[in-house]
Design a protein around this motif. Structure first.
Motif, short mmCIF file in Angstrom:
data_model
loop_
_atom_site.label_atom_id
_atom_site.label_comp_id
_atom_site.label_asym_id
_atom_site.label_seq_id
_atom_site.Cartn_x
_atom_site.Cartn_y
_atom_site.Cartn_z
N SER A 45 -0.55 8.87 -3.54
CA SER A 45 -1.80 8.37 -3.73
C SER A 45 -3.32 8.99 -3.51
CB SER A 45 -1.51 6.66 -2.45
OG SER A 45 -1.32 5.87 -2.62
N TRP A 75 3.27 3.03 -2.73
CA TRP A 75 2.80 2.12 -1.24
C TRP A 75 3.30 0.58 -1.19
CZ3 TRP A 75 -0.75 -2.38 -0.94
CH2 TRP A 75 -1.02 -2.36 0.45
N ALA A 104 -0.59 5.27 -6.76
CA ALA A 104 -0.69 4.55 -6.27
C ALA A 104 -0.06 3.61 -5.49
CB ALA A 104 -1.89 4.47 -5.90
#
Length: 389
Positions: free
Chosen positions: A51, A346, A342
């Protein structure tokens, strides 16, 4: 035009940079288990390394494009690739988790601007009838990285440690610097190019919706690929020697997708994008069901890789709707790509932290692809309303 240099050498130099960037972007995902073990961190925490790089791309692409609007493209490409080499060398030398996160962020800053500028330079060194193929050759460096660079970096990571993967990328980046210095033409600076003109892309509704399709729809692919090595190890129970082959199968799917799918997109751009999102949703939805079978998961990973052609389609879409802000549009496509990079890891990391296991990454991926499809529908409605106005 290029003087004393064949256009193919220019394209090869630019594609080598794409190969280096593609290797570091995707290899980090396959190197995560080695990094986790070395730094004693859990999978969810380790995903922040990915990320951080993606965040660097998201911030770096628009900022560098605006600030460097008046710099000669050759010199800017040299600066960007030198910074990229430095960031990866620092990543290889990182002594702690926090420093590695910082260095991955710095490594990501040049990514989007490099690809945007490389695409524009590639188009400038060939005749108008070959511009799309020239840009495609630069992007081919990224897809070939998933077949050759990522498995090589993964093999090196398993054999002599994860740091060797970043040293490989550093070497490739320095090679790119030399090749660009030797072969790339000086382009000068167009008088009409300005920071204000590039920023107009951020006010364009069609541009923003196109970016949103990529940022959400692409996230599904990354939610699975980030944890693919761990899934193959703990769920499929493949040997460490076999895992790089499956990663190469993913890259083969991406490469074939980028060769075949654009032919349909040339006839019908947005419908092809919608169909590819549906394809990705199905392939990702099947992933939890086949994760335990080596042959079926390999086939499914190949199909997931084909969905990577969405990036090429959205790049063309951005060029169509960005007007005069071509530099920004070219860079923002990679911003969206890395926002997905990202978002996917996540969200998948959250499901892992909740104890749902590596199969759950496919469910997350499917939902993100469907989310991208919803945004695609909004973009189509916006397109029809704009035509009617």
């Amino acid at each position: 035009m290029v003087r004393h240099t064949h256009p193919l050498l220019v394209l090869l130099a630019l594609a080598t940079g794409g190969f280096a960037i593609g290797t570091t972007e995707f290899a980090t995902m396959s190197l995560l288990p080695f990094i986790q073990h070395d730094m004693q961190i859990d999978p969810s925490t380790a995903s922040h390394i990915i990320s951080a790089y993606a965040l660097g791309v998201v911030i770096g692409a628009p900022v560098i494009t605006v600030l460097a609007a008046r710099i000669d493209r050759k010199w800017l490409l040299l600066i960007l690739m030198t910074l990229f080499a430095l960031g990866n060398a620092m990543s290889a030398l990182a002594s702690s988790y926090s420093s590695l996160v910082l260095f991955r962020f710095l490594s990501g800053l040049p990514h989007g601007a490099y690809f945007g500028l490389a695409a524009l330079m590639a188009a400038s060194v060939v005749t108008s009838g070959k511009r799309t193929r020239a840009v495609g050759m630069v992007m081919l460096g990224l897809t070939v990285a998933t077949i050759v660079g990522v498995p090589l970096a993964t093999w090196l990571g398993n054999a002599i440690g994860w740091r060797s993967g970043y040293w490989l990328v550093t070497t490739l980046a320095l090679l790119t610097v030399v090749m660009i210095a030797l072969y790339a033409p000086r382009t000068g600076v167009a008088s009409e190019r300005s920071a204000k003109g590039e920023l107009r892309a951020l006010k364009n509704g069609a541009v923003l919706l196109t970016l949103a399709i990529g940022a959400v729809g692409f996230g599904g692919m990354f939610s699975v690929y980030t944890y693919l090595t761990s899934t193959l190890d703990s769920v499929t129970q493949m040997s460490s020697a076999t895992i790089p082959l499956v990663l190469a199968v993913f890259g083969l799917g991406m490469t074939i997708g980028n060769i075949v799918v654009p032919r349909f997109a040339d006839r019908s751009l947005m419908p092809t994008a919608g169909a590819l999102l549906i394809w990705s949703a199905v392939a990702l939805g099947v992933f939890p069901l086949v994760a335990g079978n080596p042959w079926l998961i390999s086939l499914d990973v190949f199909c997931i890789g084909i969905g990577g052609a969405l990036g090429t389609i959205l790049q063309t879409r951005l060029m169509d709707v960005a007007g005069e802000a071509q530099n920004m549009a070219a860079a923002l496509n990679h911003v969206a790509f890395n926002m997905a990079n990202a978002l996917g890891p996540w969200l998948a990391g959250m499901t892992l932290a909740l104890g749902f296991g590596f199969r759950s990454t496919g469910v997350v991926g499917c939902l993100l692809a469907l989310g991208g499809l919803v945004i695609w529908m909004l973009a189509r409605r916006h397109e029809r309303q704009s035509r009617a106005a």
